[in-house]
Design an enzyme around this catalytic site. Sequence first.
Site, PDB file in Angstrom:
ATOM      1  N   ASN A  34       0.855  -1.184   0.000  1.00  0.00           N
ATOM      2  CA  ASN A  34       0.000   0.000   0.000  1.00  0.00           C
ATOM      3  C   ASN A  34       0.892   1.236   0.000  1.00  0.00           C
ATOM      4  O   ASN A  34       2.116   1.145   0.070  1.00  0.00           O
ATOM      5  CB  ASN A  34      -0.982  -0.014   1.179  1.00  0.00           C
ATOM      6  CG  ASN A  34      -0.288  -0.043   2.530  1.00  0.00           C
ATOM      7  OD1 ASN A  34       0.774   0.565   2.727  1.00  0.00           O
ATOM      8  ND2 ASN A  34      -0.879  -0.747   3.492  1.00  0.00           N
ATOM      9  N   ARG A  35       0.283   2.405  -0.106  1.00  0.00           N
ATOM     10  CA  ARG A  35       1.082   3.626  -0.260  1.00  0.00           C
ATOM     11  C   ARG A  35       2.004   3.856   0.928  1.00  0.00           C
ATOM     12  O   ARG A  35       3.164   4.251   0.770  1.00  0.00           O
ATOM     13  CB  ARG A  35       0.175   4.842  -0.457  1.00  0.00           C
ATOM     14  CG  ARG A  35       0.913   6.074  -0.987  1.00  0.00           C
ATOM     15  CD  ARG A  35       0.001   7.275  -1.073  1.00  0.00           C
ATOM     16  NE  ARG A  35      -0.305   7.801   0.254  1.00  0.00           N
ATOM     17  CZ  ARG A  35       0.497   8.629   0.926  1.00  0.00           C
ATOM     18  NH1 ARG A  35       1.662   9.006   0.423  1.00  0.00           N
ATOM     19  NH2 ARG A  35       0.153   9.068   2.105  1.00  0.00           N
ATOM     20  N   LYS A  36       1.510   3.597   2.142  1.00  0.00           N
ATOM     21  CA  LYS A  36       2.333   3.791   3.338  1.00  0.00           C
ATOM     22  C   LYS A  36       3.529   2.846   3.329  1.00  0.00           C
ATOM     23  O   LYS A  36       4.674   3.252   3.596  1.00  0.00           O
ATOM     24  CB  LYS A  36       1.487   3.576   4.591  1.00  0.00           C
ATOM     25  CG  LYS A  36       2.238   3.755   5.905  1.00  0.00           C
ATOM     26  CD  LYS A  36       1.276   3.618   7.090  1.00  0.00           C
ATOM     27  CE  LYS A  36       1.997   3.777   8.419  1.00  0.00           C
ATOM     28  NZ  LYS A  36       2.966   2.701   8.679  1.00  0.00           N
ATOM     29  N   GLU A  37       3.281   1.572   3.027  1.00  0.00           N
ATOM     30  CA  GLU A  37       4.361   0.587   2.987  1.00  0.00           C
ATOM     31  C   GLU A  37       5.389   0.940   1.907  1.00  0.00           C
ATOM     32  O   GLU A  37       6.599   0.835   2.113  1.00  0.00           O
ATOM     33  CB  GLU A  37       3.780  -0.811   2.725  1.00  0.00           C
ATOM     34  CG  GLU A  37       2.943  -1.351   3.883  1.00  0.00           C
ATOM     35  CD  GLU A  37       2.074  -2.518   3.495  1.00  0.00           C
ATOM     36  OE1 GLU A  37       1.564  -3.210   4.402  1.00  0.00           O
ATOM     37  OE2 GLU A  37       1.865  -2.749   2.273  1.00  0.00           O
ATOM     38  N   ASP A  93      -6.572  -7.929   0.950  1.00  0.00           N
ATOM     39  CA  ASP A  93      -6.605  -9.373   0.690  1.00  0.00           C
ATOM     40  C   ASP A  93      -7.339  -9.656  -0.617  1.00  0.00           C
ATOM     41  O   ASP A  93      -6.919 -10.486  -1.425  1.00  0.00           O
ATOM     42  CB  ASP A  93      -7.318 -10.118   1.820  1.00  0.00           C
ATOM     43  CG  ASP A  93      -6.649  -9.933   3.169  1.00  0.00           C
ATOM     44  OD1 ASP A  93      -5.433  -9.678   3.184  1.00  0.00           O
ATOM     45  OD2 ASP A  93      -7.345 -10.038   4.189  1.00  0.00           O
TER      46      ASP A  93
END
Length: 489
Positions: A205-208, A275
């Site tokens: 995701n964007r944060k990761e 998921d």
Amino acid sequence: MFDFDALSQATARQTVLCVGDLMLDEFVYGEVSRISPEAPAPVIAVQRSETNIGGAGNVARNIAALGARCIFVGLVGDDAAGQQLRAELAREAGIESALVTDPARPTTRKVRFVSEHYSTHMLRADWERAAPAAAEVEQKLIDTILPLINRADIVLLSDYAKGVLTARVIRHAIDAARKAGKRVVVDPKSANFAIYRGATLLTPNRKEFSEATRSRADTEQEIAFAAQDAIQLADSEAILVTQSERGMTLVPREGAPVHVPAYPVKVRDVSGAGDTVVAVLAATLAAGADWEDALRMASAAAAVAVSKQGTASVTAAELRHKILPPAYLAAEEKIVRGDSDLAARVADWREQGLRVGFTNGCFDILHPGHVKVLTAARAACDRLVVGLNSDASVKRLKGENRPVQDERARAEVLAALEAVDIVAIFGEDTPIRLIELVKPSVLVKGGDYTREQVVGYEIVEAAGGQVILIDILKGFSTTALVDRARGNT
């Protein structure tokens, strides 16, 4: 051109080996109307609760919901939650589970307390040991995974950083998959993308992604720029960055980035949406989809997932309704699947006090003469049922060279007309069985028939209905059109 049905059918023939962190998701729903007198904490009046297979187990559920087969490898503790997960996975059609037990750790369990009225999460309680599996358990996982790779069409690693996907497990799984010529999709948790080296696709995701690349990742351009170094580091074919309501951006090693906007949808619960995305990506890529089509399917699936409460899975039917144009679906739904479906719909119309009409024909090549009869028939009733001769029936009536179009094609063309409410295919030479079933208030045919020549007129008139003959348009004939096209005239 994107063909949903062909891709969906191909997806259902795939087997996905999913490895990752299994957990038990519990949702406690209720309302808060007061603060506890014992402490400054809200009191939730519990109304209901539900339990779902969560984490990588939800990925497996989503794969199976698409109609594909999933072989799932995960880790549980020797406890009640682990036993419950084993039992629930065993009941899931399409999932073959191979679970390793670690008596030294609890089964990961997450309990969420949710406001029923506002659909907001108030509190989450976790039971877990977020530490890498011990060497002995790690080896058991590797020994379980490796023999299963040859049975799969693609490998999916769902990393929640709960201990299953250690660096050693990841390395063995990816190396074995590449040796077997299988692609690997990874939903990563580690900020060190190098440990996933050799994976086909990473889906942070964007944060990761921002943490892993030390970039802001605020725009598609920033993502595309930062992804190039990450692709080299991970030796992957592409990186997909999911951005919730901002959509998804895929950056391939070669070629231009692809951005797919998020579907507009009322969000009820984001639990498990990631998921769903990774499950759809893996299954469709295994089926031969290109990046853009796989992203389109994944984006639609995410929209369905977040519109549901709890840890949700998305079925192929739900995905179909999200992706295909409403007009296409509306036309398709007009084609009945059997007598019981037809009888139920007609009964529903009659309960509403609607006047039901009926006409029939081969409608091999639809022309203005057909359209005039169908439009006039619909004007004489509230709902129009069209009986359509099957291919075998047309062949008996018109000869070996007919029909020009098969029954499915003819049915779809008729169903696309606003005047038509139902298309019912019949295999007999006459529609008398359908007329007896529908018992129409209005029976309509072209004016080239006399009243006594109209099949079923006695049944309709005996029940108080009427037979209407519509003047035909001169110069229009399917037989003449076919002869002209074949050079016979």
